[in-house]
Design a protein around this motif. Structure first.
Motif, PDB file in Angstrom:
ATOM      1  N   UNK A  76      56.771  87.445 -20.386  1.00 38.80           N
ATOM      2  CA  UNK A  76      57.315  86.091 -20.239  1.00 38.80           C
ATOM      3  C   UNK A  76      56.372  85.262 -19.381  1.00 38.80           C
ATOM      4  N   UNK A  77      56.432  83.954 -19.512  1.00 39.89           N
ATOM      5  CA  UNK A  77      55.562  83.109 -18.688  1.00 39.89           C
ATOM      6  C   UNK A  77      55.714  83.440 -17.200  1.00 39.89           C
ATOM      7  N   UNK A  78      54.586  83.487 -16.512  1.00 42.25           N
ATOM      8  CA  UNK A  78      54.577  83.774 -15.077  1.00 42.25           C
ATOM      9  C   UNK A  78      55.145  82.603 -14.295  1.00 42.25           C
ATOM     10  N   UNK A  79      54.702  81.413 -14.590  1.00 42.51           N
ATOM     11  CA  UNK A  79      55.162  80.185 -13.938  1.00 42.51           C
ATOM     12  C   UNK A  79      55.203  79.080 -14.999  1.00 42.51           C
ATOM     13  N   UNK A  80      56.009  78.043 -14.786  1.00 40.00           N
ATOM     14  CA  UNK A  80      56.163  77.012 -15.821  1.00 40.00           C
ATOM     15  C   UNK A  80      55.019  76.000 -15.915  1.00 40.00           C
ATOM     16  N   UNK A  81      54.179  75.888 -14.913  1.00 43.37           N
ATOM     17  CA  UNK A  81      53.118  74.876 -14.961  1.00 43.37           C
ATOM     18  C   UNK A  81      52.071  75.239 -16.008  1.00 43.37           C
ATOM     19  N   UNK A  82      51.549  74.231 -16.721  1.00 40.87           N
ATOM     20  CA  UNK A  82      50.654  74.487 -17.851  1.00 40.87           C
ATOM     21  C   UNK A  82      49.413  75.329 -17.520  1.00 40.87           C
ATOM     22  N   UNK A  83      48.871  75.208 -16.346  1.00 38.63           N
ATOM     23  CA  UNK A  83      47.660  75.959 -16.015  1.00 38.63           C
ATOM     24  C   UNK A  83      47.895  77.463 -15.996  1.00 38.63           C
ATOM     25  N   UNK A  84      49.153  77.889 -15.898  1.00 34.98           N
ATOM     26  CA  UNK A  84      49.488  79.312 -15.900  1.00 34.98           C
ATOM     27  C   UNK A  84      49.722  79.863 -17.313  1.00 34.98           C
ATOM     28  N   UNK A  85      49.469  79.080 -18.347  1.00 35.64           N
ATOM     29  CA  UNK A  85      49.868  79.456 -19.702  1.00 35.64           C
ATOM     30  C   UNK A  85      49.246  80.748 -20.221  1.00 35.64           C
ATOM     31  N   UNK A  86      48.176  81.237 -19.597  1.00 31.04           N
ATOM     32  CA  UNK A  86      47.542  82.484 -20.045  1.00 31.04           C
ATOM     33  C   UNK A  86      47.890  83.659 -19.140  1.00 31.04           C
ATOM     34  N   UNK A  87      48.907  83.480 -18.289  1.00 36.49           N
ATOM     35  CA  UNK A  87      49.355  84.528 -17.375  1.00 36.49           C
ATOM     36  C   UNK A  87      50.833  84.794 -17.633  1.00 36.49           C
ATOM     37  N   UNK A  88      51.185  86.077 -17.738  1.00 35.64           N
ATOM     38  CA  UNK A  88      52.575  86.462 -17.996  1.00 35.64           C
ATOM     39  C   UNK A  88      53.044  87.470 -16.956  1.00 35.64           C
ATOM     40  N   UNK A  89      54.355  87.601 -16.879  1.00 32.99           N
ATOM     41  CA  UNK A  89      54.985  88.656 -16.092  1.00 32.99           C
ATOM     42  C   UNK A  89      55.596  89.652 -17.063  1.00 32.99           C
ATOM     43  N   UNK A  90      55.359  90.917 -16.816  1.00 33.48           N
ATOM     44  CA  UNK A  90      55.940  91.924 -17.699  1.00 33.48           C
ATOM     45  C   UNK A  90      57.309  92.357 -17.210  1.00 33.48           C
ATOM     46  N   UNK A  91      58.110  92.824 -18.151  1.00 32.51           N
ATOM     47  CA  UNK A  91      59.423  93.389 -17.878  1.00 32.51           C
ATOM     48  C   UNK A  91      59.549  94.644 -18.724  1.00 32.51           C
ATOM     49  N   UNK A  92      59.937  95.758 -18.088  1.00 32.52           N
ATOM     50  CA  UNK A  92      60.149  97.020 -18.798  1.00 32.52           C
ATOM     51  C   UNK A  92      61.411  97.667 -18.239  1.00 32.52           C
ATOM     52  N   UNK A  93      62.376  97.958 -19.102  1.00 29.93           N
ATOM     53  CA  UNK A  93      63.606  98.646 -18.712  1.00 29.93           C
ATOM     54  C   UNK A  93      63.908  99.744 -19.718  1.00 29.93           C
ATOM     55  N   UNK A  94      64.404 100.865 -19.204  1.00 28.60           N
ATOM     56  CA  UNK A  94      64.805 101.989 -20.047  1.00 28.60           C
ATOM     57  C   UNK A  94      66.297 102.240 -19.897  1.00 28.60           C
ATOM     58  N   UNK A  95      66.903 102.683 -20.967  1.00 25.27           N
ATOM     59  CA  UNK A  95      68.319 103.036 -20.919  1.00 25.27           C
ATOM     60  C   UNK A  95      68.521 104.166 -19.911  1.00 25.27           C
TER      61      UNK A  95
END
Length: 176
Positions: A76-95
């Motif tokens: 998912x997007x790391x931050x909403x500002x346009x300059x961050x558009x190539x940086x994401x935050x990962x999320x991983x969850x297991x049952x």
């Protein structure tokens, strides 16, 4: 797409979101690995799914026999500002009950690959640093996949009656 122990890592589908919501609700109610205090509604998950799809970012599931969802991951997007558009935050969850089987690693490896293919250059992990099995395991998982610790934030979350630190980890996915 990867397979591990009769589980396929594949793109999430709308029909998977109820299982995703159930997995997440477990962590919301019982742990501090997420700072959400209320589980997300089905509509909220559908909105997240649609938003990530519109951005061309991966949302994956680990699907077992009978399409049982054993875990999920998304970028998912790391931050909403346009300059961050190539940086994401990962999320991983297991049952619950599906940890320690290599599924987190398979999800994260596929997420890294698909994120790079989507034009992502940097991936950030924000991991709660507490004396629970999940925090240290998540830090180790990310380190095995090339993430480096880049910072710590002290007592930035308060949940279940305690203050929680976070560890920031980062991995480059593209040429500098």
């Amino acid at each position: 797409m990867q397979s591990t122990q009769s589980v396929d890592i594949r793109a999430a589908r709308p029909g998977d979101l109820a299982a995703v919501a159930e997995i997440y609700a477990h962590y919301v109610a019982r742990t501090v690995v997420t700072f959400d205090e209320e589980p997300l509604s089905a509509d909220a998950w559908r909105g997240k799914y649609d938003d990530l799809a519109a951005r061309g970012l991966p949302f994956l599931v680990a699907a077992g026999p009978g399409d049982e969802i054993a875990g999920y991951a998304y970028a998912a997007p790391w931050r909403p500002k346009p300059a961050y558009r190539h940086t994401v935050e990962d999320t991983v969850y297991l049952a619950p009950g599906r940890t320690g089987q290599g599924l987190g690693g398979a999800l994260l490896a596929t997420l890294l690959e698909e994120s790079a293919g989507a034009g992502v250059r940097q991936m950030i992990a924000v991991i709660s640093d507490v004396d629970e099995a999940v925090g240290p395991a998540s830090i180790a998982l990310h380190a095995r996949h090339g993430f480096k610790e880049t910072g710590r934030l002290a007592a930035v979350g308060h949940k279940h009656g305690r203050w929680v630190d976070t560890v920031l980890m980062q991995r480059s996915l593209g040429a500098e």
